[in-house]
Design an enzyme around this catalytic site. Structure first.
Site, PDB file in Angstrom:
ATOM      1  N   ASP A   1      -2.272   2.104  -6.558  1.00  0.00           N
ATOM      2  CA  ASP A   1      -1.464   2.131  -5.205  1.00  0.00           C
ATOM      3  C   ASP A   1      -1.450   1.081  -4.439  1.00  0.00           C
ATOM      4  OD1 ASP A   1      -3.927   2.776  -4.417  1.00  0.00           O
ATOM      5  OD2 ASP A   1      -3.192   4.018  -2.679  1.00  0.00           O
ATOM      6  N   GLU A   2      -1.928  -0.086  -4.757  1.00  0.00           N
ATOM      7  CA  GLU A   2      -2.245  -1.250  -3.903  1.00  0.00           C
ATOM      8  C   GLU A   2      -2.182  -2.426  -4.874  1.00  0.00           C
ATOM      9  OE1 GLU A   2      -5.375  -2.135  -1.007  1.00  0.00           O
ATOM     10  OE2 GLU A   2      -5.767  -0.049  -0.993  1.00  0.00           O
TER      11      GLU A   2
ATOM     12  N   ASP B   1       1.064  -0.990  -0.021  1.00  0.00           N
ATOM     13  CA  ASP B   1      -0.157  -0.067   0.027  1.00  0.00           C
ATOM     14  C   ASP B   1       0.996   1.157  -0.126  1.00  0.00           C
ATOM     15  OD1 ASP B   1      -1.914   1.726   0.164  1.00  0.00           O
ATOM     16  OD2 ASP B   1      -3.308   0.755   1.941  1.00  0.00           O
TER      17      ASP B   1
END
Length: 490
Positions: free
Chosen positions: A105-106, A11
DNA sequence: TCTGGGGTCCTCACCCTC
DNA sequence: TCTGGAGGGTGAGGACCC
């Protein structure tokens, strides 16, 4: 159940805001809020500095500004975020072929499948090395969670934030989860959380104690069974590298509610065109057309129509969307319109060829082989109430009532005020690269700095200054951090 | 002057067919 | 021939996620 903690959840910390801080040195350590800047904009991401003021994702931007009046409010720059995300995802794929991106973003990574980790020690080592590699390649910090399942790895990365690493040892899951809020579990949002709270269940431990039957009774079979298993720390969902898209949609929220039926119809046509554009870009066609309308009172309704076969023909989608709109009462005004396509199929050249042939046949009035999905009918009749529809495709993204009038083709662009969005990149012929800090009353204020440079100076120009031009974002790392001499301000 | 955009998944109602 | 139930397809809406 997997024993070794070799599922990794990555993350990126406050991703959009961190990218902005990395590319704009003067914003480092400052409150940065990224989101829509219009009257109905919401926060996409807030930096940790802004979060201290109570700003968080999905909060109305107006409220965020009230809470954090000195924060820098910027529009999202998705092309830049995507480029940074590509770098990060490439690093993940060096660890394993099983990488499941969840967003820019993950992502989940199955380290065991990649042979990069097989126990807690090797997983920790891999996680730390990954964080260092991401820092080196992008200049950004990331949080890493390691556990034996996706759910627990995500819980771990949440606990590791910001800029940390956490591993959940096998065997400790239930004790770790028990005191946590039910909202920790994926799939428990505000509605389910409130539902459970009314039943006296607020922690994961209480969820496990309630038992599967009780949970099924409360929230339904699928959700209840899943929730109970999660509460016990059980989650055997695999990391899936490739996921097929199931739908494509576009939607717009308007700054002020639309009342004019003709304008609403034109916006739906424009959205249908955009949707087909996205559909084709993704290499798909689709069978079910969905119209979404959010009314003045925020009530949302959808209307859908399933064709006899998949299409990526803009005329077919436009006509279907227009038919669906006819069945919707827009009295009182609409704040959002959307057009989507589901029931996706892979698109082929043959499909395109068949559609163009059918469209030609329909427009020539030949009859003959009808489009299996009713396209010929849709394309041929023009549809009810279509008198205002333009013959050709709507202008590229422009609203029906073009505010600036038509431009004569081939002539130089007429003089008009250039718009400079806050946060966007620019380059000045004398001062070099910078970004727009704000604009108004015929002036634009630019801060001249770049990734890796010290905080730069601010200068103000006329909005039509010929030496000032929009530019592409600079890479966050990789280019030498040349600090151009900024002339002293007089 | 609250409440984006782009998705996924689930549930339920209704209709139709077998 | 009638009827009830199962099951699939479709349409609508809700919840959730980032």
């Amino acid at each position: 159940m997997r024993a070794a903690p070799t599922i990794l959840h990555l993350d990126m910390d406050a991703f959009y805001a961190s990218v902005e801080q990395a590319s704009k040195p003067s914003l480092r350590g400052k409150a940065v809020i990224v989101g829509g800047l219009g009257p109905r904009g919401v926060v996409a991401t807030a930096s940790y500095e802004a979060r201290r003021f109570g700003v968080h994702s999905a909060m109305p931007m107006a409220q965020a500004r009230r809470l954090c009046p000195n924060g820098a409010c910027l529009i999202p720059r998705f092309s830049l975020y995507r480029a940074v995300s590509d770098v990060v995802m490439a690093l993940l794929r060096e660890l394993s072929p099983l990488v499941e991106p969840l967003s820019l973003d993950e992502a989940f990574v199955d380290l065991e499948a990649g042979g990069t980790a097989f126990d807690a020690e090797s997983a920790l080592e891999t996680g730390q090395r990954l964080r260092a590699d991401i820092q080196g390649a992008t200049g950004l910090s990331a949080s890493v969670g390691l556990a034996g399942s996706k759910m627990l790895a995500k819980v771990a990365s949440e606990g590791a934030k910001p800029d940390g690493l956490l591993l959940i040892e096998p065997g400790t899951e239930r004790a770790l989860l028990a005191p946590m809020s039910v909202r920790t579990l994926p799939g428990v949002g505000p509605a389910t959380g409130e539902h459970l709270r009314r039943a006296g269940i607020t922690t994961v431990g209480e969820l496990a104690e309630a038992g599967e039957d009780e949970l099924v009774r409360m929230v339904g079979r699928s959700h209840g069974v899943g929730l109970y298993r999660m509460a016990l720390g059980l989650d055997d969902r695999p990391v899936v590298a490739e996921r097929d898209a199931k739908s494509v949609s576009v939607e717009d929220t308007f700054d002020v509610d639309l009342h004019d039926r003709v304008r609403i119809r034109n916006e739906v046509q424009r959205l249908a065109d955009r949707c087909v554009h996205r559909l084709r870009d993704s290499g798909h066609s689709g069978r079910t057309i969905v119209l979404k309308v959010r009314r003045y009172d925020f009530s949302t309704l959808t209307r859908s129509e399933t064709l006899r076969g998949p299409t990526d023909d803009p005329a077919v989608v436009r006509e279907a969307a227009a038919r669906l709109l006819e069945a919707v009462d827009t009295t009182g005004g609409v704040r959002l319109l959307g057009v989507g396509v589901t029931g996706l199929a892979d698109y082929t050249q043959e499909d395109l060829f068949a559609q163009s042939m059918a469209a030609e046949a329909a427009s020539a009035g030949e009859g003959g082989a009808a489009e299996p999905d009713g396209a010929a009918e849709a394309a041929g009749t023009g549809g009810p109430g279509g008198s205002g529809a333009p013959a050709g495709p709507a202008g590229s993204g422009g609203p029906a009532e073009a505010p600036e009038g038509a431009e004569p083709a081939g002539e130089p662009e007429p003089a008009r005020e250039r718009r400079w969005a806050a946060g966007s990149d620019v380059r000045h012929a004398v001062y070099g690269p910078g970004w727009v800090q704000g604009s108004g009353v015929g002036r634009v204020t630019v801060r001249f700095e770049r990734p890796g440079s010290p905080p730069g100076r601010v200068r103000t120009f006329r909005v039509d200054d010929p030496e000032l031009e929009p530019s592409d974002p600079l890479p966050l790392v990789g280019e030498p951090a040349v600090v151009e001499p900024v002339p002293e301000e007089g």
